[in-house]
Design an enzyme around this catalytic site. Structure first.
Site, mmCIF file in Angstrom:
data_model
loop_
_atom_site.group_PDB
_atom_site.id
_atom_site.type_symbol
_atom_site.label_atom_id
_atom_site.label_comp_id
_atom_site.label_asym_id
_atom_site.label_seq_id
_atom_site.Cartn_x
_atom_site.Cartn_y
_atom_site.Cartn_z
ATOM 1 N N ASP A 298 -34.319 -9.725 -27.491
ATOM 2 C CA ASP A 298 -34.599 -10.445 -26.241
ATOM 3 C C ASP A 298 -33.258 -10.702 -25.536
ATOM 4 O O ASP A 298 -32.313 -11.231 -26.149
ATOM 5 C CB ASP A 298 -35.303 -11.763 -26.529
ATOM 6 C CG ASP A 298 -35.730 -12.462 -25.241
ATOM 7 O OD1 ASP A 298 -36.786 -12.075 -24.709
ATOM 8 O OD2 ASP A 298 -35.000 -13.381 -24.805
ATOM 9 N N LEU A 299 -33.145 -10.264 -24.266
ATOM 10 C CA LEU A 299 -31.891 -10.411 -23.524
ATOM 11 C C LEU A 299 -31.612 -11.898 -23.236
ATOM 12 O O LEU A 299 -32.522 -12.658 -22.883
ATOM 13 C CB LEU A 299 -31.949 -9.647 -22.211
ATOM 14 C CG LEU A 299 -32.196 -8.125 -22.318
ATOM 15 C CD1 LEU A 299 -32.146 -7.485 -20.947
ATOM 16 C CD2 LEU A 299 -31.186 -7.475 -23.239
ATOM 17 N N ASP B 184 -37.825 -8.532 -20.495
ATOM 18 C CA ASP B 184 -36.516 -8.276 -21.111
ATOM 19 C C ASP B 184 -36.622 -8.202 -22.630
ATOM 20 O O ASP B 184 -35.663 -8.463 -23.330
ATOM 21 C CB ASP B 184 -35.509 -9.360 -20.692
ATOM 22 C CG ASP B 184 -35.962 -10.763 -21.109
ATOM 23 O OD1 ASP B 184 -37.129 -10.883 -21.554
ATOM 24 O OD2 ASP B 184 -35.179 -11.722 -20.992
#
Length: 929
Positions: A801-802, A844
């Site tokens: 997960d960004l 994301d």
């Protein structure tokens, strides 16, 4: 004797009479005996052959009935049972063989109990290599190879055809029905045997021939060689000959035949004392012979039992008390006596001629002695047909005292020529014949004093004096017992007729010498008549209804059979039905007897109505024309290639257009699926690799008999143009089940494939990054988990997960956010190995599937690379940004069973733990290491 005759003259006359007797009567007696003996032997042989024919027909009918029943069981419990076929397919895997055997035993045990109730003794499955897979009658014994000892199993698993026949086995013998097991995809799964004990066939045979007793004899040397050791005690030597064995004579098994009657046991003991008859029996051929035991005459019939390997394994014996044989002996003896009487009369006549003068009184005294002691009735009549003398036996047969008989007219008193009425004396055949100076010889009926009628053989000769009729001497014999024997023969013939009726065929018998012809009721029914409507029948009855064009061929076939060129007569003949239409029959027959000079005498045969078959053949031809029209109008391309040259013999218009083959090139073109070097097209598999010759659908259809449906291939032309084509192929077989041609159906599916590719791409890949989506990731994860289970290698799942993506997206806009996602996706992809998968779940969130890890350290290295790539600076237009990422990691396999969704959930939870640690970090799911 006249008083004037001297002793020397008396001696001379006596010597002269003796010389005449020896010179005339003795040769006649010897000739008569030879003729009567020949006739008796011929009648005896005919009687035995009819019994043998009855046994042969009944045995064949019994086997056919049981074969039909067993085929039904096979279809119901094996071929049409998906569960049975699935277990047999599973048994092909050595790791599942024992488990599949146990499940098959449980699955079919109820069916086996029903089969046992219906008489089936053995229900036995075999592997394709001939190994015993499962004996329901002996489940603990399996694995032994039966190809060498059981020809039926060898044929069923090599020829892949059902095999029927009586065969010995390692446990017991029986009537075997072997069926190859082939599933819907044409895979050979082995074979199954349903074995019937002899008792089942015996019960059916007994119903057809209730007067007979039957016994099965097995060749001892062959049976002992293949039996399991524990089964040896079930067999004992046949009492008459140790060359044969009898199965279970003490009835240790419930399905063994009932013991033979004591009378038949005596017959077998008598047979054992007849070396000549045993020698005939050891020949093993189909034959019948006569045997006398305990004062009774028996017919012993034998037919060889041939196993599926065309080798004799034993004999089927039938025993029946045959009163007809006794009657023949009695008739023979009666005829000998009759001939003796006639010769005695001839001797008397000779003596009368020699002693015509002066010997009348002596002659009367001598004649009286003869007639008084004669075993047949004899009476003398004068010119007015009045009885002047009758012997005691004649009086006893008629039941009248001598006082009533003497002076009475024989015709009025006891002659009887038709039912319920007397014939006038002028029409009496006996009187009219002898009065005309001829001998009368015929079978007729006389009436006794109590009114009872009895059958007699009458021989009446006229007495002439100087050419004038002066009376007659009549000899009559009670032939009631012989008639009874003949009626028994008629009843036996009726039983045979009943069996033939059950087969639905018409029968005919024809004496070529006398023209005598017999037809059965079914023969008449075939052409719409009752038999009585056709009477009197003769060979002309047949010629009247047969088609003139077919008569010539029929007569030619008769001639070939009579000349010995063929062992039977056979012809297809059209005959006119009562309705006027023509029906077609298969006319078959065989010559039974010839005359003493070798000319054909009796021939018998059958008529089988094959009209329906002929109509079916016509329907097939019409259907063929319709199918050809349908092929021409089909939108799919269709090719037909003939074996063995594999040249194209038919191609419809769509096929020519699809393959760009000109009609003029059709004869020289090779089928698409058989050519290694197609001049116009290259054939590829769906993965783009060249398709080998043996892989191509038509090759498999024409060499292996496989039916291929909807197989997709790629055709590449010389110009590089590709076409997707769906191919279906199937073999075409002739009447002998040999592959004679193959058919291919082609459909251009290029447009469908293009649409399918686009749909598949959109369904499995992320539109922005080009990475696999959640659907494709799940599929690859499940496959990787399965490989890990088999190989023991580890895999890891990283949930990414960004960090700080939302501020970048809000500050620079969605276009910049999309550019950032594409750039980071490319960088992460470059960090991974070729075997790994990087997928975007949405927004994301990304997931990395890391396969074939030697240890956990390999996964940590890859995760550190991913974090480094995510934290690197990214240029978005004139801006430079850094985001970073949080990664949750989990491993597989784990101590507890997990599925793909559970692994994703574990990695997701670990990712949140990484975010709690301060972002741009990774965390391992607890318990997965």
């Amino acid at each position: 004797m006249p008083l004037g005759l001297q002793p020397l003259e008396v001696a001379r006359r006596r010597l002269l009479a003796l010389a005449l007797m020896i010179g005339v009567v003795v040769p006649l007696a010897l000739l008569s005996y030879a003729l009567l003996a020949t006739d008796r032997n011929r009648a005896e042989q005919t009687l035995l052959e009819r019994n043998l024919l009855l046994l042969s027909v009944s045995w064949q009918a019994t086997q056919l009935l049981q074969r039909n029943s067993v085929e039904t069981y096979f279809q119901e419990y094996v071929q049409d049972d998906p569960r049975t076929l699935a277990l047999l397919r599973a048994a092909r895997d050595p790791a599942q063989t024992d488990r599949a055997r146990l499940h098959l035993l449980r699955h079919l045990s109820p069916a086996y109990e029903r089969l046992v109730e219906r008489g089936v003794r053995q229900f036995h499955f075999h592997r394709p290599n001939g190994d015993s897979f499962l004996r329901f009658h002996h489940p603990a014994r399996f694995g032994d190879n039966l190809l060498a000892v059981r020809a039926s199993i060898r044929r069923a698993n090599t020829d892949l055809e059902p095999v029927f026949g009586f065969e010995v086995g390692r446990v017991v013998s029986g009537y075997r029905s072997l069926f190859p097991i082939i599933d819907a995809r044409g895979r050979h799964l082995g074979s199954v045997e349903l074995s019937l004990p002899f008792k089942v066939l015996l019960d059916e045979l007994q119903a057809l021939m209730p007067q007979h007793a039957f016994q099965l004899l097995l060749l001892a040397q062959r049976q002992r060689a293949i039996l399991f050791e524990e089964q040896q005690g079930l067999y004992e030597a046949w009492p008459a000959s140790d060359r044969f064995l009898v199965e279970d004579p003490h009835r240790l098994r419930s399905d063994s035949p009932a013991p033979l009657p004591d009378s038949i046991t005596q017959v077998i003991e008598a047979l054992g004392q007849q070396p000549a008859l045993l020698a005939r029996l050891h020949q093993g051929t189909e034959q019948a012979f006569r045997l006398r035991a305990a004062g009774r005459d028996y017919a012993v019939l034998q037919t060889p039992i041939i196993d599926p390997a065309d080798e004799q394994i034993g004999l089927l014996l039938a025993y029946v008390e045959e009163p007809g044989l006794t009657a023949l002996d009695q008739a023979f003896q009666g005829r000998l006596i009759l001939v003796g009487v006639v010769l005695a009369l001839l001797s008397l006549i000779l003596l009368w001629l020699l002693q015509a003068l002066g010997q009348r009184l002596s002659e009367r005294n001598r004649l009286q002695v003869i007639t008084e002691t004669l075993g047949q009735g004899l009476y003398l009549t004068d010119a007015k047909a009045r009885i002047i003398r009758i012997n005691p036996h004649g009086r006893a047969l008629l039941g009248y005292p001598e006082s009533i008989l003497l002076g009475a007219h024989a015709h009025d008193l006891f002659h009887y020529h038709q039912e319920n009425a007397f014939t006038a004396e002028a029409s009496c055949p006996i009187l009219t014949t002898v009065r005309a100076g001829r001998e009368y010889r015929a079978e007729t009926r006389f009436r006794r004093a109590d009114g009872q009628l009895f059958d007699v053989l009458v021989v009446s000769r006229p007495l002439l004096r100087k050419g004038d009729y002066v009376g007659a001497v009549t000899l009559f014999e009670d032939i009631g017992e012989r008639k009874q024997a003949e009626r028994a023969l008629v009843e036996s013939r009726q039983r045979l007729a009943n069996i033939i009726w059950g087969t639905g065929v018409g029968t005919w018998e024809w004496n070529l010498q006398t023209g005598e012809t017999h037809l059965n009721e079914r023969w008449a029914e075939m052409i719409g008549y009752r038999l009585e409507e056709l009477e009197p029948v003769s060979i002309e009855t047949w010629r009247r209804v047969a088609h003139p064009e077919d008569l010539a061929e029929s007569e030619a076939a008769f001639a070939r059979h009579f000349a010995g060129e063929r062992d039977h007569y056979e012809a297809e003949v059209r005959i006119r039905h009562r309705s006027g239409e023509w029906i077609c029959v298969l006319d078959r027959g065989r010559l039974l007897t010839r005359t003493l000079d070798g000319e054909p005498e009796w021939i018998v045969g059958t008529h089988l109505d094959i009209t329906a078959r002929k109509r079916a053949e016509l329907a097939v031809r019409q259907t063929t024309r319709l199918l050809q029209a349908a092929l021409e109008s089909s939108p799919s391309g269709i090719l037909i290639a003939e074996a063995p040259e594999s040249r194209i013999r038919f191609a419809n218009r769509p096929a020519l257009e699809l393959l760009a083959i000109a009609p003029a090139r059709l004869a020289d073109a090779s089928p698409l699926a058989l050519s290694n070097h197609d001049a116009d097209w290259q054939v590829l598999r769906p993965d783009g690799q060249p398709m080998a010759l043996q892989e191509r659908p038509l090759t498999r259809a024409m060499t292996e008999g496989e039916t291929v449906t909807g197989e997709e291939v790629i055709l590449v032309g010389v110009d590089g143009r590709q076409r997707w084509v769906s191919l279906s192929a199937a073999p075409i077989k002739d009447d002998e089940d040999r592959i004679s041609a193959g058919i291919v159906v082609l459909a251009d599916i290029s447009a469908q494939k293009a649409v399918q590719h686009r749909l598949q791409r959109s369904a499995h890949y992320d539109a922005l990054t080009g990475l696999p989506n959640r659907v494709l990731l799940t599929d690859r994860l499940e496959q990787a988990m399965a490989r890990s289970q088999r190989s023991g290698d580890r895999l890891a799942l990283a949930f990414i997960d960004l960090d700080r993506f939302k501020p970048v997206n809000d500050q620079y806009g969605h276009a910049a956010g999309d550019q950032l996602l594409v750039t980071l996706a490319r960088r992460m992809r470059e960090c991974l190995r070729g075997m790994d998968t990087l997928a975007r779940l949405g927004g994301d969130e990304f997931v990395a599937l890391l396969c074939d890890l030697a240890d956990e350290a390999d996964a940590r290295v890859l995760v550190e690379r991913l974090l480094a790539a995510l934290s690197s600076e990214v240029t978005l237009g004139e801006a430079r940004v850094r985001v970073g990422g949080s990664i949750g990691l989990t491993f597989y396999p784990q101590p507890l069973a997990r599925d793909a969704e559970q692994l994703l959930h574990q990695a997701d939870q670990a990712m949140y733990q990484a975010k709690l640690k301060g972002r741009n970090a990774w965390c391992l799911f607890e318990g997965s290491a």
